[in-house]
Structures are given as structure tokens and as C-alpha cells.
Design an enzyme around this catalytic site. Structure first.
Site, PDB file in Angstrom:
ATOM      1  N   LYS A  94       0.855  -1.384  -0.130  1.00 24.18           N
ATOM      2  CA  LYS A  94      -0.388   0.209   0.023  1.00 24.18           C
ATOM      3  C   LYS A  94       1.217   1.752  -0.262  1.00 24.18           C
ATOM      4  CE  LYS A  94      -3.797   2.158   0.878  1.00 24.18           C
ATOM      5  NZ  LYS A  94      -4.312   2.557   2.112  1.00 24.18           N
ATOM      6  N   ASN A  96     -10.783  10.452  -7.980  1.00 28.20           N
ATOM      7  CA  ASN A  96     -10.498  10.503  -7.131  1.00 28.20           C
ATOM      8  C   ASN A  96      -9.240  10.977  -6.855  1.00 28.20           C
ATOM      9  OD1 ASN A  96     -12.578   8.364  -6.829  1.00 28.20           O
ATOM     10  ND2 ASN A  96     -11.183   7.272  -4.658  1.00 28.20           N
TER      11      ASN A  96
END
Length: 310
Positions: free
Chosen positions: A186, A254
Site C-alpha cells: 500500500k 478521486n
């Protein structure tokens, strides 16, 4: 299982709202700001998503003593507030309580472990997107998997209870043994997207449509991957750059959390993402010029909040 969610930000409000709506467990939301806590207690929390919106009231306080002992505390604060947050809940943690972090960046597991001990720390990542539109009002911007593990690689009964809590509440969750791999996988995505979007003020998808930003993204990711390999960390994907670009496409419109912070003139988590890569690479004599420049530029923006160009 009694749950305390620390921090009424986008993700904290999202978890609290769904846990309460699904009646998955008794839930408290802990805020460091007493005035905001009072307003949220009176007005409730609102969640909107592509499937509709709902509003409900949850237990909210700025005093941990009001909550009493809990079984699980979930930290939903910025990484630079981790130490203060975990110390604030230490009095309500029993010997069997666990602290879960799904925060961005490196170092949170270690900070929490120093306060409560390694045996009580759970870590991982969530790929749910949330944007705080206003106080207590969050948009569920995108769904994804949540992955949870422990530093010592054990799979415990407590972890299974946490997984069941999240799954019952509508958050698809699985357990893993190698949480370091999950966090670094991540981290590399965040290192490629967050700082660059904060500097350019571009939504995620635009970063790979502009040749110049795509090149910088590639450089930052390549440096981070080189560091991960040196540390013998196995990533969850075979082609990191392709993975980051696929995330950009999947989250085309986003606005990254770091860009949200810059727009609101708030402190960012740059020291725990690109900055952490720079620090760790330096100790291993690995050059990271792209990540260093991204870190320095974001910190430069932070340093002039409130100042106007004359």
C-alpha cells in the site's frame, strides 16, 4: 466486543456509521476536540455513497473515561497523531484489548507497540475510499478489501473476531500472516500518487494521462520498489508500476487524502510515506531523488500555509 474508534475523520466516521447501522457491536467514537464531539453527538453522522445516503447518531465523546474499558480500539487518525492517540486510550485498554491501525505509511505499528506492547497490536490496510465533506459528513468514495495481520505473523482468535466484525458491517476483510508485505504494498501505491497529486492538484487519473507526471510517478515508485527489494519485502503484485497505474485508472476522479489535506491547509502525512522511504533508503545508501524532491516540495507547501504571495 466493545469498539472504540479514535478520530472522527472520513474513515473513522465511515466505520462508526456502518458498525452502528449494522448493529455489529457497541461502538464509541473518540474525538480529541470536546466542542466538535458535542456537535457530532447532537447532529449525528451522515454517510453518502453511490447507493444512497443515511444519517444516524453514534456515541461520541472527547473523554476516554466516559467510555470505560474496550475490547478493540481502531486508530483512524493521521500518522503524526498516532502516539498521542494511543496514549489517550491506554487507560481503557484491558489485558486482552487490541489496537488496530489501518493508517497510511510506515511506523504506526512500531509506535503503538511501544505504548501497549507488541502482543496487542493489529495492523493492515483498507482499500475503502472515504472523503470528509464536512464535519461528520463523509462520502464513501470507493469499496475495496481490508487486510489485517500481526507483527509476529500469528493468526489469533482475537483477529478472527475483528474480521467477523468488519465483514458483518459490510467491509470485506481477510487475515494475513505477512502484514509487513501488505503495508509496504500500500505504501508504494501511496508514494506514487499522494504527494504528486498534492503538488499538482490533479485527481488520481490525471497523473498517468500527463506524460510529465507519469514520469515522476514512475521514478518515485521505482525508488520505493528498489528499497523494498533491498529489505527483502515481498510485494503483493508482480509489476508495481502497472499496479499503481491501475489504481490511478480505477480511482480516476478521486482526490487523494494528501491533496485533501493541502486544499484544507492541514498537515500532511508526507513524513510517513515518501519521507519514510527517503529515510530508510538513506540508511541503506540507496539514492531516492524523486521521493526526496516530492517530500521537500510538500513540506514547503505546508510551511507557507497562511502566507500570501505579495
Amino acid at each position: 466486543m466493545k469498539v472504540v474508534i479514535v478520530g472522527p475523520g472520513a474513515l473513522g466516521c465511515l466505520f462508526a456509521a456502518y458498525f452502528c447501522r449494522k448493529k455489529s457491536a457497541p461502538v464509541w467514537l473518540l474525538d480529541k476536540n470536546p466542542r466538535r464531539a458535542k456537535r457530532l453527538a447532537e447532529n449525528g453522522i451522515k454517510v453518502e455513497s453511490s447507493g444512497g445516503s443515511f444519517k444516524l447518531k453514534v456515541n461520541i465523546t472527547a473523554s476516554a473515561k466516559e467510555i470505560g474499558s474496550c475490547d478493540l480500539a481502531i486508530l483512524c487518525v493521521k500518522s503524526y497523531d498516532t502516539e498521542a492517540a494511543v496514549k489517550s486510550i491506554e487507560p481503557i485498554l484491558g489485558k486482552d484489548s487490541n489496537v488496530l491501525t489501518l493508517q497510511n505509511g510506515l511506523g504506526n505499528l512500531e509506535i503503538i507497540a511501544e505504548v501497549v506492547g507488541r502482543d496487542r497490536v493489529l495492523g493492515g490496510v483498507t482499500n475503502h475510499g472515504a472523503t470528509l465533506l464536512s464535519e461528520g459528513h463523509t462520502r464513501h468514495a470507493g469499496k475495496g478489501e481490508t487486510v489485517i495481520g500481526r507483527i509476529d505473523r500469528r493468526l489469533t482468535v482475537a483477529m478472527r473476531h475483528v474480521r467477523e466484525l468488519f465483514n458483518r458491517s459490510g467491509f470485506s476483510t481477510r487475515l494475513c500472516k505477512d502484514v509487513t508485505s501488505v503495508i509496504w504494498s500500500k505504501l508504494i501505491i501511496n508514494a506514487g500518487i499522494n504527494a504528486l497529486s498534492a503538488l499538482t492538484r490533479l485527481p488520481n487519473g490525471r497523473l498517468i494521462k500527463c506524460p510529465e507526471t507519469r514520469e515522476v510517478l514512475s521514478l518515485a515508485v521505482t525508488e520505493a520498489v528498489r528499497l523494498a527489494k533491498k529489505k527483502r519485502i515481498k510485494l503483493l503484485y508482480d509489476d508495481p508500476l502497472q499496479k499503481v497505474e491501475s489504481v490511478c485508472r480505477a480511482t480516476d476522479s478521486n482526490i487523494s487524502s494528501m491533496l485533501q489535506d493541502v486544499i484544507k491547509r492541514k498537515k500532511t502525512e508526507i513524513d510517513y510515506i515518501n519521507g519514510a522511504i527517503v529515510r530508510q533508503a538513506k540508511s541503506l545508501s540507496i539514492p531516492t531523488p524523486a521521493n526526496m524532491i516530492l517530500t521537500d516540495l510538500v513540506k514547503s507547501i505546508e510551511s507557507v500555509y497562511g502566507h500570501q504571495i505579495k
